[in-house]
Design a protein around this motif. Structure first.
Motif, mmCIF file in Angstrom:
data_model
loop_
_atom_site.group_PDB
_atom_site.id
_atom_site.type_symbol
_atom_site.label_atom_id
_atom_site.label_comp_id
_atom_site.label_asym_id
_atom_site.label_seq_id
_atom_site.Cartn_x
_atom_site.Cartn_y
_atom_site.Cartn_z
ATOM 1 N N MET A 1 25.138 47.671 13.657
ATOM 2 C CA MET A 1 23.994 47.088 14.181
ATOM 3 C C MET A 1 23.639 48.502 15.444
ATOM 4 O O MET A 1 24.225 48.723 16.322
ATOM 5 C CB MET A 1 24.193 46.007 15.068
ATOM 6 C CG MET A 1 22.972 45.585 15.878
ATOM 7 S SD MET A 1 23.319 43.985 16.823
ATOM 8 C CE MET A 1 23.259 42.708 15.454
ATOM 9 N N ALA A 2 22.304 48.785 15.272
ATOM 10 C CA ALA A 2 21.978 49.906 16.160
ATOM 11 C C ALA A 2 21.145 49.385 17.230
ATOM 12 O O ALA A 2 19.841 49.641 17.437
ATOM 13 C CB ALA A 2 21.272 50.905 15.380
ATOM 14 N N LEU A 3 21.316 48.103 17.669
ATOM 15 C CA LEU A 3 20.608 47.322 18.607
ATOM 16 C C LEU A 3 21.158 47.893 20.160
ATOM 17 O O LEU A 3 22.078 47.690 20.655
ATOM 18 C CB LEU A 3 20.855 46.000 18.635
ATOM 19 C CG LEU A 3 20.011 44.920 19.411
ATOM 20 C CD1 LEU A 3 18.856 45.032 18.944
ATOM 21 C CD2 LEU A 3 20.847 43.678 19.452
ATOM 22 N N ASP A 4 20.062 48.862 20.628
ATOM 23 C CA ASP A 4 20.428 49.655 22.002
ATOM 24 C C ASP A 4 19.353 49.152 22.882
ATOM 25 O O ASP A 4 18.004 49.199 22.496
ATOM 26 C CB ASP A 4 20.323 51.164 21.645
ATOM 27 C CG ASP A 4 21.371 51.633 20.558
ATOM 28 O OD1 ASP A 4 22.330 50.685 20.230
ATOM 29 O OD2 ASP A 4 21.225 52.795 20.129
ATOM 30 N N PHE A 5 19.626 48.900 24.134
ATOM 31 C CA PHE A 5 18.495 48.502 24.871
ATOM 32 C C PHE A 5 19.342 48.383 26.244
ATOM 33 O O PHE A 5 20.580 48.376 26.344
ATOM 34 C CB PHE A 5 17.799 47.340 24.833
ATOM 35 C CG PHE A 5 18.905 46.136 24.720
ATOM 36 C CD1 PHE A 5 18.923 45.292 25.846
ATOM 37 C CD2 PHE A 5 19.279 45.589 23.592
ATOM 38 C CE1 PHE A 5 19.767 44.059 25.849
ATOM 39 C CE2 PHE A 5 20.162 44.462 23.400
ATOM 40 C CZ PHE A 5 20.553 43.631 24.414
ATOM 41 N N THR A 6 18.854 48.446 27.367
ATOM 42 C CA THR A 6 19.086 47.759 28.764
ATOM 43 C C THR A 6 18.561 46.694 29.270
ATOM 44 O O THR A 6 17.351 46.569 29.296
ATOM 45 C CB THR A 6 18.935 49.045 29.939
ATOM 46 O OG1 THR A 6 19.680 50.114 29.495
ATOM 47 C CG2 THR A 6 19.396 48.456 31.065
ATOM 48 N N ALA A 7 19.289 45.536 29.706
ATOM 49 C CA ALA A 7 18.919 44.365 30.242
ATOM 50 C C ALA A 7 18.723 44.468 31.777
ATOM 51 O O ALA A 7 19.783 45.120 32.325
ATOM 52 C CB ALA A 7 19.927 43.334 29.685
ATOM 53 N N ILE A 8 17.956 43.934 32.403
ATOM 54 C CA ILE A 8 17.716 44.130 33.892
ATOM 55 C C ILE A 8 17.215 42.662 34.516
ATOM 56 O O ILE A 8 16.736 41.850 33.727
ATOM 57 C CB ILE A 8 16.536 45.042 34.262
ATOM 58 C CG1 ILE A 8 16.708 45.358 35.733
ATOM 59 C CG2 ILE A 8 15.270 44.769 33.642
ATOM 60 C CD1 ILE A 8 15.803 46.796 36.030
ATOM 61 N N ASP A 9 17.602 42.578 35.663
ATOM 62 C CA ASP A 9 17.465 41.164 36.412
ATOM 63 C C ASP A 9 17.358 41.535 38.044
ATOM 64 O O ASP A 9 18.258 42.268 38.523
ATOM 65 C CB ASP A 9 18.403 40.177 36.347
ATOM 66 C CG ASP A 9 18.142 38.813 36.892
ATOM 67 O OD1 ASP A 9 17.157 38.181 36.566
ATOM 68 O OD2 ASP A 9 18.303 38.728 38.116
ATOM 69 N N PHE A 10 16.230 41.263 38.564
ATOM 70 C CA PHE A 10 15.821 41.346 39.870
ATOM 71 C C PHE A 10 15.851 40.028 40.746
ATOM 72 O O PHE A 10 15.517 38.992 40.055
ATOM 73 C CB PHE A 10 14.642 42.034 40.272
ATOM 74 C CG PHE A 10 14.404 43.580 39.886
ATOM 75 C CD1 PHE A 10 15.163 44.392 41.109
ATOM 76 C CD2 PHE A 10 13.888 44.031 38.906
ATOM 77 C CE1 PHE A 10 14.886 45.879 40.720
ATOM 78 C CE2 PHE A 10 14.216 45.436 38.735
ATOM 79 C CZ PHE A 10 14.326 46.387 39.304
ATOM 80 N N GLU A 11 16.443 40.107 41.965
ATOM 81 C CA GLU A 11 16.323 39.068 42.550
ATOM 82 C C GLU A 11 15.394 39.557 43.938
ATOM 83 O O GLU A 11 15.562 40.814 44.442
ATOM 84 C CB GLU A 11 17.568 38.495 43.330
ATOM 85 C CG GLU A 11 18.598 37.897 42.453
ATOM 86 C CD GLU A 11 18.042 36.794 41.693
ATOM 87 O OE1 GLU A 11 17.239 35.982 42.151
ATOM 88 O OE2 GLU A 11 18.368 36.610 40.501
ATOM 89 N N THR A 12 14.407 38.664 44.510
ATOM 90 C CA THR A 12 13.662 39.383 45.511
ATOM 91 C C THR A 12 13.813 38.431 46.921
ATOM 92 O O THR A 12 14.304 37.261 46.935
ATOM 93 C CB THR A 12 12.271 39.099 45.171
ATOM 94 O OG1 THR A 12 11.931 37.806 44.912
ATOM 95 C CG2 THR A 12 11.846 39.983 43.975
ATOM 96 N N ALA A 13 13.595 39.220 48.094
ATOM 97 C CA ALA A 13 13.762 38.726 49.349
ATOM 98 C C ALA A 13 12.644 37.577 49.841
ATOM 99 O O ALA A 13 12.954 36.670 50.508
ATOM 100 C CB ALA A 13 13.471 39.828 50.338
ATOM 101 N N ASN A 14 11.513 37.722 49.029
ATOM 102 C CA ASN A 14 10.326 36.615 49.522
ATOM 103 C C ASN A 14 9.543 36.690 48.204
ATOM 104 O O ASN A 14 9.900 36.861 47.050
ATOM 105 C CB ASN A 14 9.547 37.132 50.604
ATOM 106 C CG ASN A 14 9.071 38.590 50.290
ATOM 107 O OD1 ASN A 14 8.013 38.881 49.697
ATOM 108 N ND2 ASN A 14 9.631 39.526 51.134
ATOM 109 N N GLY A 15 8.040 36.024 48.360
ATOM 110 C CA GLY A 15 7.431 35.503 47.172
ATOM 111 C C GLY A 15 6.786 36.840 46.619
ATOM 112 O O GLY A 15 6.061 36.714 45.636
ATOM 113 N N PHE A 16 6.641 37.939 47.153
ATOM 114 C CA PHE A 16 6.062 39.052 46.662
ATOM 115 C C PHE A 16 7.143 39.890 45.849
ATOM 116 O O PHE A 16 8.304 40.207 46.057
ATOM 117 C CB PHE A 16 5.743 40.085 47.703
ATOM 118 C CG PHE A 16 4.963 41.425 47.286
ATOM 119 C CD1 PHE A 16 4.131 41.435 46.339
ATOM 120 C CD2 PHE A 16 5.648 42.424 48.039
ATOM 121 C CE1 PHE A 16 3.752 42.770 45.969
ATOM 122 C CE2 PHE A 16 4.914 43.632 47.712
ATOM 123 C CZ PHE A 16 4.122 43.822 46.568
#
Length: 336
Positions: A1-16
Motif C-alpha cells: 500500500m502506497a497510502l501516504d499522507f499527513t493527518a492534522i488536527d487543531f484546537e482553538t482558543a476561541n470561536g475564530f
C-alpha cells in the motif's frame, strides 16, 4: 500500500478559526503511522483570548501556552513536518481554515495544500447516525480515548482514512478518490497582502465592532423576547458558487433545539456553504443540526429532541441521515 499522507488536527482558543492553541500531526507511509508531532502554542496576537466554551472542550488555558511561540512563529516547523503531503483532517474545512486564518492574521502567506476530509469520506463509506470523530473512529476500529487532544484526534483521523482506503481496495489517495468518483480538493496558496478569507475578514470586523455588533444586536432582538419555539424564518436557496468539497454542500439540513445563533442566521450560513435549509425532518433530510449543547454521546444517552428522535427512526429504516452538533456546524461555517 502506497497510502501516504499527513493527518492534522487543531484546537482553538476561541470561536475564530485563526486562534490555534494546539496542533497534532500523524505522518502515514504505506498505510502506517510512522511519525507524530504535536505542539502547544500561543494564538496570533489580538486573537489569543481563551473562551470558556473552548477551554471546557479541550482543557487548554491561557496559562498553559504562556511563553510558547505564537502560531506564526511555529508554522515553519509545522509546515516542514507536513512537507508536500496530502493533508487529512476530520472536517477539513475547519483545519485548513485554521491554517489560512492563523497565517493571515499573522501577516504571513501560506502554501497550497491538497487535502482529504474524513467527514466527507465517512459520510460516503460508512452508514453512521453521526460522522463525528468518535463515531467514525469506532467504526474504523481506531482507539480514541481522549477526544479533543490534538495528537490523539490526528491519529484517529489517520486511522479512519486508512480504514476507508482498505474498504475500497485503494492503495493510494489518488486511487481512493478515483474509485469514489471524486476530485481531490485543494486549498490554494494565499497571500494576505492580496486579500483575506471571509472568516478572517469577519474576525477583523468583530474587533472593530461594526458588522459584529450589528449581528449581536439583531440576535439579541430575537433572543431577548420569550418564544416557545425558535423562529424558523425563511429557507434561503443554496449558494450556487459554494465550494463543492465542503461537507455541507448539496446537503438538506434541518435545525433543532436552542442554538447560540438565531435560526435564520444558521440557515443563511448553511445556504452560503451550498446546503438547502428546511424546517421539518422529511425524506429529503440528510443532516440534522442539534443545539442545546448536544454532543455525539447524547445519541447513546437518549438526550434528544423530537426531531432528533425522528432522525434516528428514519436512519433505522435506511435513510442516509446524519446528526451534527451545533459546535461541529459552527466549525464547518467559520466560527461562533
Amino acid at each position: 500500500m502506497a497510502l501516504d499522507f499527513t493527518a492534522i488536527d487543531f484546537e482553538t482558543a476561541n470561536g475564530f478559526r485563526g486562534s490555534p492553541c494546539s496542533v497534532g500531526l500523524s505522518k502515514v507511509r504505506g498505510g502506517v503511522v510512522v511519525e507524530e508531532a504535536s505542539w502547544l502554542m500561543r494564538p496570533p496576537e489580538n486573537h489569543d483570548h481563551f473562551e470558556f466554551h473552548n477551554t471546557r472542550i479541550h482543557g487548554i488555558r491561557a496559562e498553559d501556552v504562556a511563553g510558547r511561540p505564537r502560531f506564526g512563529e511555529l508554522f515553519p516547523e509545522i509546515g516542514a513536518f507536513i512537507g508536500n503531503d496530502v493533508l487529512a483532517a476530520h472536517n477539513a474545512a475547519f483545519d485548513l481554515g485554521v491554517i489560512r486564518s492563523g497565517l493571515e492574521v499573522s501577516g504571513l502567506a501560506g502554501p497550497a495544500y491538497d487535502y482529504v476530509c474524513t467527514v466527507m469520506l465517512s459520510r460516503r463509506c460508512y452508514s453512521l447516525v453521526s460522522n463525528s470523530l468518535p463515531y467514525a473512529a469506532e467504526e474504523a476500529g481506531v482507539p480514541l480515548v481522549n477526544h479533543h487532544d490534538a495528537a490523539e484526534d490526528a491519529r484517529a483521523c489517520a486511522g479512519i482514512l486508512v480504514d476507508i482506503a482498505r474498504r475500497n481496495n485503494a492503495n493510494s489517495i489518488a486511487e481512493l478518490y478515483l474509485s469514489l468518483g471524486l476530485n481531490l480538493p485543494q486549498q490554494p496558496a494565499f497571500d494576505p497582502a492580496r486579500g483575506l478569507s471571509k472568516a478572517t475578514m469577519s474576525a477583523l470586523a468583530a474587533r472593530t465592532g461594526s458588522a459584529a455588533e450589528r449581528t449581536v444586536e439583531r440576535a439579541l432582538g430575537v433572543a431577548g423576547s420569550f418564544q416557545a419555539w425558535p423562529e424558523e424564518g425563511p429557507n434561503p436557496l443554496p449558494n450556487p458558487s459554494a465550494e463543492p468539497g465542503h461537507p455541507l454542500f448539496g446537503q438538506t439540513v434541518v435545525f433543532t433545539g436552542d442554538l447560540a445563533i438565531t435560526r435564520p442566521e444558521a440557515k443563511s450560513r448553511a445556504a452560503d456553504m451550498g446546503a438547502r435549509p428546511e424546517s421539518r425532518v422529511t425524506a429529503r433530510t440528510t443532516v440534522l443540526i442539534v443545539g442545546d449543547g448536544f454532543v455525539a454521546g447524547d445519541l447513546r444517552a437518549g438526550r434528544l429532541t423530537g426531531k432528533a428522535k425522528r432522525v434516528l427512526e428514519l436512519h433505522a429504516k435506511g435513510q442516509q441521515i446524519e446528526v451534527v452538533s451545533e459546535g461541529e456546524f459552527l466549525q464547518m461555517v467559520g466560527g461562533a
